[in-house]
Design an enzyme around this catalytic site. Structure first.
Site, PDB file in Angstrom:
ATOM      1  N   TYR A  23      18.638 -28.225  81.964  1.00  0.00           N
ATOM      2  CA  TYR A  23      18.957 -28.975  80.960  1.00  0.00           C
ATOM      3  C   TYR A  23      20.921 -28.492  80.793  1.00  0.00           C
ATOM      4  O   TYR A  23      20.395 -27.351  80.826  1.00  0.00           O
ATOM      5  CB  TYR A  23      18.624 -29.019  79.321  1.00  0.00           C
TER       6      TYR A  23
ATOM      7  N   ASP B 263      16.092 -23.654  63.887  1.00  0.00           N
ATOM      8  CA  ASP B 263      16.331 -23.918  65.838  1.00  0.00           C
ATOM      9  C   ASP B 263      16.816 -24.971  66.611  1.00  0.00           C
ATOM     10  O   ASP B 263      17.126 -26.111  67.131  1.00  0.00           O
ATOM     11  CB  ASP B 263      14.459 -24.869  66.542  1.00  0.00           C
TER      12      ASP B 263
HETATM   13  O1  LIG Z   1      15.406 -24.621  71.079  1.00  0.00           O
HETATM   14  C1  LIG Z   1      13.948 -24.387  71.557  1.00  0.00           C
HETATM   15  O2  LIG Z   1      13.361 -23.368  70.916  1.00  0.00           O
HETATM   16  C2  LIG Z   1      12.659 -24.946  71.845  1.00  0.00           C
HETATM   17  C3  LIG Z   1      13.261 -25.247  73.298  1.00  0.00           C
HETATM   18  C4  LIG Z   1      14.157 -24.923  74.425  1.00  0.00           C
HETATM   19  C5  LIG Z   1      14.125 -23.257  74.245  1.00  0.00           C
HETATM   20  O3  LIG Z   1      14.112 -22.399  73.915  1.00  0.00           O
HETATM   21  C6  LIG Z   1      15.539 -22.757  75.296  1.00  0.00           C
HETATM   22  O4  LIG Z   1      15.535 -23.544  76.158  1.00  0.00           O
HETATM   23  O5  LIG Z   1      14.816 -21.893  75.761  1.00  0.00           O
HETATM   24  C7  LIG Z   1      12.581 -26.780  73.662  1.00  0.00           C
HETATM   25  O6  LIG Z   1      11.374 -26.654  73.763  1.00  0.00           O
HETATM   26  O7  LIG Z   1      13.276 -27.602  75.022  1.00  0.00           O
END
Ligand SMILES: O=C(O)/C=C(\C=C(/O)C(=O)O)C(=O)O
Length: 304
Positions: free
Chosen positions: A49, A256
Protein backbone atom coordinates in the site's frame (compact mmCIF):
# COMPACT_ATOMS: atom_id res chain seq x y z
CA UNK A 1 3.98 12.66 -7.16
CA UNK A 2 6.41 9.69 -7.32
CA UNK A 3 4.32 7.59 -4.93
CA UNK A 4 0.63 7.81 -5.86
CA UNK A 5 -1.46 7.07 -2.79
CA UNK A 6 -3.44 3.82 -2.76
CA UNK A 7 -6.89 4.61 -4.26
CA UNK A 8 -9.50 5.15 -1.56
CA UNK A 9 -6.85 5.67 1.13
CA UNK A 10 -8.32 7.29 4.25
CA UNK A 11 -6.34 10.24 5.53
CA UNK A 12 -5.55 10.24 9.23
CA UNK A 13 -7.96 12.19 11.42
CA UNK A 14 -7.32 15.94 11.32
CA UNK A 15 -8.24 17.86 14.46
CA UNK A 16 -8.71 15.02 16.98
CA UNK A 17 -10.78 15.80 20.06
CA UNK A 18 -9.13 16.54 23.38
CA UNK A 19 -9.49 13.36 25.45
CA UNK A 20 -11.86 13.50 28.40
CA UNK A 21 -9.75 10.82 30.10
CA UNK A 22 -6.54 12.38 31.43
CA UNK A 23 -3.62 10.10 30.68
CA UNK A 24 -1.34 9.54 33.71
CA UNK A 25 1.97 11.42 33.62
CA UNK A 26 4.58 9.50 31.63
CA UNK A 27 2.06 7.65 29.43
CA UNK A 28 3.52 5.85 26.42
CA UNK A 29 1.92 5.44 23.00
CA UNK A 30 3.58 2.06 22.41
CA UNK A 31 2.36 1.54 18.83
CA UNK A 32 2.46 4.28 16.23
CA UNK A 33 4.18 4.90 12.89
CA UNK A 34 5.75 7.57 10.73
CA UNK A 35 5.15 7.53 6.98
CA UNK A 36 7.61 9.52 4.89
CA UNK A 37 7.40 12.34 3.97
CA UNK A 38 7.74 10.43 0.71
CA UNK A 39 9.82 13.16 -0.88
CA UNK A 40 12.47 12.63 1.83
CA UNK A 41 11.91 9.00 2.81
CA UNK A 42 10.72 6.99 -0.22
CA UNK A 43 8.38 4.06 0.31
CA UNK A 44 9.63 0.52 -0.33
CA UNK A 45 9.21 -0.95 -3.80
CA UNK A 46 7.82 -4.18 -2.30
CA UNK A 47 5.08 -2.39 -0.31
CA UNK A 48 1.44 -3.45 -0.65
CA UNK A 49 0.00 0.00 0.00
CA UNK A 50 1.07 3.62 -0.38
CA UNK A 51 -0.14 5.87 2.44
CA UNK A 52 -0.39 9.60 2.67
CA UNK A 53 2.51 11.23 4.46
CA UNK A 54 2.37 11.14 8.26
CA UNK A 55 5.51 12.82 9.50
CA UNK A 56 7.35 12.84 12.78
CA UNK A 57 6.11 16.41 13.29
CA UNK A 58 2.49 15.25 12.90
CA UNK A 59 3.13 12.35 15.31
CA UNK A 60 4.72 14.53 17.97
CA UNK A 61 1.94 17.12 17.63
CA UNK A 62 -0.59 14.31 18.29
CA UNK A 63 1.49 13.08 21.24
CA UNK A 64 1.33 16.51 22.86
CA UNK A 65 -2.36 17.01 21.98
CA UNK A 66 -3.38 13.70 23.61
CA UNK A 67 -1.21 14.20 26.70
CA UNK A 68 1.12 11.29 25.82
CA UNK A 69 4.72 11.62 27.05
CA UNK A 70 6.64 9.06 25.01
CA UNK A 71 6.24 7.09 21.78
CA UNK A 72 7.32 3.68 20.59
CA UNK A 73 7.49 4.12 16.82
CA UNK A 74 7.00 0.88 14.90
CA UNK A 75 8.34 0.33 11.36
CA UNK A 76 5.43 -0.19 8.99
CA UNK A 77 5.56 -2.46 5.94
CA UNK A 78 5.23 0.46 3.49
CA UNK A 79 8.87 1.34 4.31
CA UNK A 80 10.08 -2.27 4.16
CA UNK A 81 13.52 -2.66 5.77
CA UNK A 82 14.50 0.98 5.13
CA UNK A 83 14.29 2.39 8.64
CA UNK A 84 15.47 5.89 7.69
CA UNK A 85 12.21 7.68 8.51
CA UNK A 86 12.04 5.84 11.83
CA UNK A 87 15.64 6.71 12.76
CA UNK A 88 15.07 10.35 11.80
CA UNK A 89 12.01 10.53 14.08
CA UNK A 90 13.87 8.82 16.93
CA UNK A 91 16.76 11.24 16.65
CA UNK A 92 14.37 14.20 16.78
CA UNK A 93 12.52 12.84 19.83
CA UNK A 94 15.65 11.83 21.74
CA UNK A 95 14.76 10.06 24.97
CA UNK A 96 11.04 10.56 24.33
CA UNK A 97 10.90 7.81 21.70
CA UNK A 98 12.08 4.26 21.12
CA UNK A 99 11.72 2.25 17.93
CA UNK A 100 10.94 -1.15 16.50
CA UNK A 101 12.67 -1.75 13.16
CA UNK A 102 12.46 -4.14 10.25
CA UNK A 103 15.78 -5.74 9.37
CA UNK A 104 16.88 -8.48 6.98
CA UNK A 105 19.27 -11.32 7.92
CA UNK A 106 22.18 -9.65 6.08
CA UNK A 107 21.89 -6.37 8.02
CA UNK A 108 25.37 -5.15 8.91
CA UNK A 109 26.67 -4.91 12.46
CA UNK A 110 27.21 -1.19 11.83
CA UNK A 111 23.57 -0.71 10.84
CA UNK A 112 22.39 -2.59 13.92
CA UNK A 113 24.60 -0.36 16.09
CA UNK A 114 23.23 2.75 14.32
CA UNK A 115 19.67 1.56 14.96
CA UNK A 116 20.35 0.75 18.61
CA UNK A 117 22.07 4.07 19.22
CA UNK A 118 19.05 5.85 17.71
CA UNK A 119 16.76 4.08 20.18
CA UNK A 120 15.63 0.91 18.42
CA UNK A 121 14.90 -1.89 20.92
CA UNK A 122 13.11 -4.50 18.80
CA UNK A 123 12.44 -5.94 15.37
CA UNK A 124 9.04 -6.57 13.80
CA UNK A 125 7.92 -9.77 12.10
CA UNK A 126 4.75 -9.36 10.07
CA UNK A 127 2.59 -12.37 9.08
CA UNK A 128 -0.47 -10.51 7.80
CA UNK A 129 -0.71 -11.69 4.21
CA UNK A 130 -2.35 -8.53 2.86
CA UNK A 131 0.73 -6.64 4.06
CA UNK A 132 3.72 -8.81 3.27
CA UNK A 133 4.89 -11.99 1.58
CA UNK A 134 5.88 -13.93 4.70
CA UNK A 135 9.61 -14.43 5.20
CA UNK A 136 10.84 -18.01 5.74
CA UNK A 137 11.24 -18.85 9.42
CA UNK A 138 14.94 -19.58 8.83
CA UNK A 139 15.45 -15.94 7.83
CA UNK A 140 13.55 -14.72 10.88
CA UNK A 141 15.58 -16.98 13.16
CA UNK A 142 18.73 -15.55 11.59
CA UNK A 143 17.51 -12.02 12.40
CA UNK A 144 16.83 -13.01 16.02
CA UNK A 145 20.36 -14.40 16.34
CA UNK A 146 21.67 -11.05 15.12
CA UNK A 147 19.61 -8.84 17.42
CA UNK A 148 19.31 -10.91 20.62
CA UNK A 149 22.81 -9.83 21.77
CA UNK A 150 21.55 -6.23 21.71
CA UNK A 151 18.77 -7.13 24.14
CA UNK A 152 16.09 -6.52 21.51
CA UNK A 153 12.69 -8.20 21.51
CA UNK A 154 10.46 -9.30 18.61
CA UNK A 155 7.16 -7.59 17.80
CA UNK A 156 4.71 -9.91 16.07
CA UNK A 157 1.79 -8.95 13.84
CA UNK A 158 -0.47 -11.86 12.93
CA UNK A 159 -4.14 -12.75 12.70
CA UNK A 160 -5.70 -15.09 15.26
CA UNK A 161 -6.53 -17.77 12.70
CA UNK A 162 -2.81 -18.10 11.91
CA UNK A 163 -1.64 -18.57 15.51
CA UNK A 164 -1.95 -22.39 15.53
CA UNK A 165 0.48 -22.63 12.63
CA UNK A 166 2.90 -20.08 14.07
CA UNK A 167 2.76 -20.84 17.79
CA UNK A 168 5.60 -23.33 18.01
CA UNK A 169 7.89 -21.09 15.97
CA UNK A 170 7.07 -18.14 18.22
CA UNK A 171 7.67 -20.20 21.36
CA UNK A 172 11.08 -21.23 20.02
CA UNK A 173 12.37 -17.63 19.83
CA UNK A 174 14.80 -16.91 22.69
CA UNK A 175 13.69 -13.29 23.23
CA UNK A 176 10.60 -11.53 24.65
CA UNK A 177 7.66 -11.32 22.24
CA UNK A 178 5.27 -8.36 21.89
CA UNK A 179 1.99 -9.03 20.11
CA UNK A 180 0.33 -6.30 18.07
CA UNK A 181 -3.38 -5.69 18.47
CA UNK A 182 -3.99 -8.73 20.70
CA UNK A 183 -3.25 -11.04 17.77
CA UNK A 184 -6.34 -9.68 16.02
CA UNK A 185 -8.99 -11.90 17.60
CA UNK A 186 -12.17 -12.65 15.66
CA UNK A 187 -14.51 -10.58 17.80
CA UNK A 188 -17.57 -12.21 16.27
CA UNK A 189 -16.66 -15.17 18.51
CA UNK A 190 -16.80 -15.26 22.30
CA UNK A 191 -13.97 -13.88 24.44
CA UNK A 192 -14.61 -17.03 26.52
CA UNK A 193 -14.43 -19.29 23.47
CA UNK A 194 -11.71 -21.79 22.49
CA UNK A 195 -9.99 -19.51 19.96
CA UNK A 196 -9.19 -16.71 22.42
CA UNK A 197 -8.47 -19.28 25.15
CA UNK A 198 -5.71 -20.65 22.90
CA UNK A 199 -4.26 -17.16 22.54
CA UNK A 200 -4.35 -16.61 26.31
CA UNK A 201 -2.64 -19.97 26.94
CA UNK A 202 0.08 -18.97 24.51
CA UNK A 203 0.61 -15.66 26.34
CA UNK A 204 0.63 -17.44 29.69
CA UNK A 205 3.14 -20.06 28.59
CA UNK A 206 5.69 -17.70 27.04
CA UNK A 207 7.51 -14.40 27.70
CA UNK A 208 4.82 -12.49 25.81
CA UNK A 209 3.55 -8.92 26.08
CA UNK A 210 0.25 -7.89 24.49
CA UNK A 211 -0.80 -4.59 22.94
CA UNK A 212 -4.47 -3.88 23.63
CA UNK A 213 -4.74 -1.57 20.65
CA UNK A 214 -6.84 -1.06 17.55
CA UNK A 215 -10.45 -1.28 18.72
CA UNK A 216 -11.29 0.34 15.38
CA UNK A 217 -9.95 -2.74 13.57
CA UNK A 218 -11.45 -5.33 15.91
CA UNK A 219 -15.18 -4.91 15.36
CA UNK A 220 -17.79 -7.35 14.14
CA UNK A 221 -18.71 -4.99 11.34
CA UNK A 222 -15.13 -4.22 10.34
CA UNK A 223 -13.35 -0.86 10.71
CA UNK A 224 -16.10 1.62 11.38
CA UNK A 225 -16.99 5.09 12.53
CA UNK A 226 -15.75 5.78 16.01
CA UNK A 227 -16.61 9.46 15.99
CA UNK A 228 -18.62 9.83 19.16
CA UNK A 229 -19.94 6.30 18.84
CA UNK A 230 -19.08 5.02 22.32
CA UNK A 231 -20.47 1.62 21.39
CA UNK A 232 -18.29 1.34 18.35
CA UNK A 233 -15.77 -0.18 20.71
CA UNK A 234 -18.11 -2.65 22.32
CA UNK A 235 -16.99 -5.74 20.39
CA UNK A 236 -13.38 -5.66 21.53
CA UNK A 237 -14.00 -4.74 25.19
CA UNK A 238 -14.47 -8.30 26.59
CA UNK A 239 -11.26 -9.43 24.85
CA UNK A 240 -9.16 -6.46 25.90
CA UNK A 241 -10.46 -6.45 29.48
CA UNK A 242 -9.62 -10.14 29.84
CA UNK A 243 -6.06 -9.53 28.64
CA UNK A 244 -5.53 -6.49 30.89
CA UNK A 245 -7.01 -8.23 33.94
CA UNK A 246 -5.08 -11.47 33.37
CA UNK A 247 -1.68 -10.07 32.27
CA UNK A 248 -1.74 -6.67 33.97
CA UNK A 249 2.07 -6.39 34.08
CA UNK A 250 2.57 -7.37 30.41
CA UNK A 251 0.11 -5.18 28.49
CA UNK A 252 0.80 -2.10 26.40
CA UNK A 253 -1.39 0.50 24.69
CA UNK A 254 -0.96 2.42 21.45
CA UNK A 255 -2.92 4.66 19.10
CA UNK A 256 -1.75 2.91 15.90
CA UNK A 257 -1.66 6.40 14.39
CA UNK A 258 -1.87 7.09 11.44
CA UNK A 259 -4.09 4.00 11.17
CA UNK A 260 -3.11 2.45 7.82
CA UNK A 261 -5.52 0.46 5.70
CA UNK A 262 -8.79 1.45 7.34
CA UNK A 263 -11.48 1.33 4.71
CA UNK A 264 -14.64 3.01 5.99
CA UNK A 265 -13.93 5.40 8.85
CA UNK A 266 -10.94 6.95 10.54
CA UNK A 267 -10.91 7.07 14.35
CA UNK A 268 -10.64 10.32 16.24
CA UNK A 269 -7.50 9.60 18.27
CA UNK A 270 -8.96 11.54 21.21
CA UNK A 271 -11.74 8.92 21.39
CA UNK A 272 -9.16 6.12 21.37
CA UNK A 273 -7.72 7.62 24.56
CA UNK A 274 -11.21 7.86 26.08
CA UNK A 275 -11.63 4.15 25.35
CA UNK A 276 -8.78 3.16 27.68
CA UNK A 277 -10.77 3.15 30.98
CA UNK A 278 -13.20 0.70 29.37
CA UNK A 279 -10.46 -1.90 29.01
CA UNK A 280 -8.20 -0.93 31.95
CA UNK A 281 -10.83 -0.44 34.63
CA UNK A 282 -8.76 0.68 37.64
CA UNK A 283 -6.09 3.33 38.15
CA UNK A 284 -3.52 0.64 38.97
CA UNK A 285 -4.22 -1.23 35.72
CA UNK A 286 -4.00 2.04 33.78
CA UNK A 287 -0.70 2.92 35.44
CA UNK A 288 0.71 -0.47 34.44
CA UNK A 289 -0.71 -0.38 30.90
CA UNK A 290 0.28 3.19 30.08
CA UNK A 291 3.44 3.85 32.09
CA UNK A 292 5.08 1.08 34.10
CA UNK A 293 4.98 -1.73 31.52
CA UNK A 294 6.22 0.26 28.49
CA UNK A 295 8.89 1.93 30.63
CA UNK A 296 10.15 -1.46 31.83
CA UNK A 297 10.31 -2.78 28.28
CA UNK A 298 11.65 0.27 26.40
CA UNK A 299 13.29 2.50 29.03
CA UNK A 300 14.46 -0.12 31.59
CA UNK A 301 17.24 2.20 32.71
CA UNK A 302 14.59 4.70 33.88
CA UNK A 303 11.75 2.35 34.89
CA UNK A 304 10.56 2.50 38.49
O1 LIG B 1 -0.58 -0.22 11.55
C1 LIG B 1 -0.84 -1.36 11.95
O2 LIG B 1 -0.37 -1.85 12.98
C2 LIG B 1 -1.73 -2.16 11.16
C3 LIG B 1 -1.56 -2.31 9.82
C4 LIG B 1 -0.36 -2.07 9.03
C5 LIG B 1 0.90 -2.28 9.47
O3 LIG B 1 1.17 -2.57 10.71
C6 LIG B 1 2.07 -2.17 8.55
O4 LIG B 1 1.89 -1.91 7.36
O5 LIG B 1 3.19 -2.36 9.04
C7 LIG B 1 -2.68 -2.91 9.11
O6 LIG B 1 -3.43 -3.68 9.74
O7 LIG B 1 -2.80 -2.62 7.90
Amino acid sequence: RPFPVTPGWLDWYRGPSKPRFALPPGSVDAHCHVFGPAAEFPFASERKYTPVDASKHDLFALRDHLGVTRNVIVQATCHGADNSALVDALRTAGDLARGVATVRPDVSDGELRRLHDAGVRGVRFNFVRRLVDAAPTEALEAVVRRVAPLGWHVVLYFEAADLPGLESFFASLPVPLVIDHMGRPDVTRSADGPEFARFLRFVEANDVWVKVSCPERLTATGPRALDGERDAYRDVVPFARKVVDTFTDRVLWGTDWPHPNLKDHMPDDGLLVDHIPRVATTPDRRQALLVDNPMRLYWPEEAR
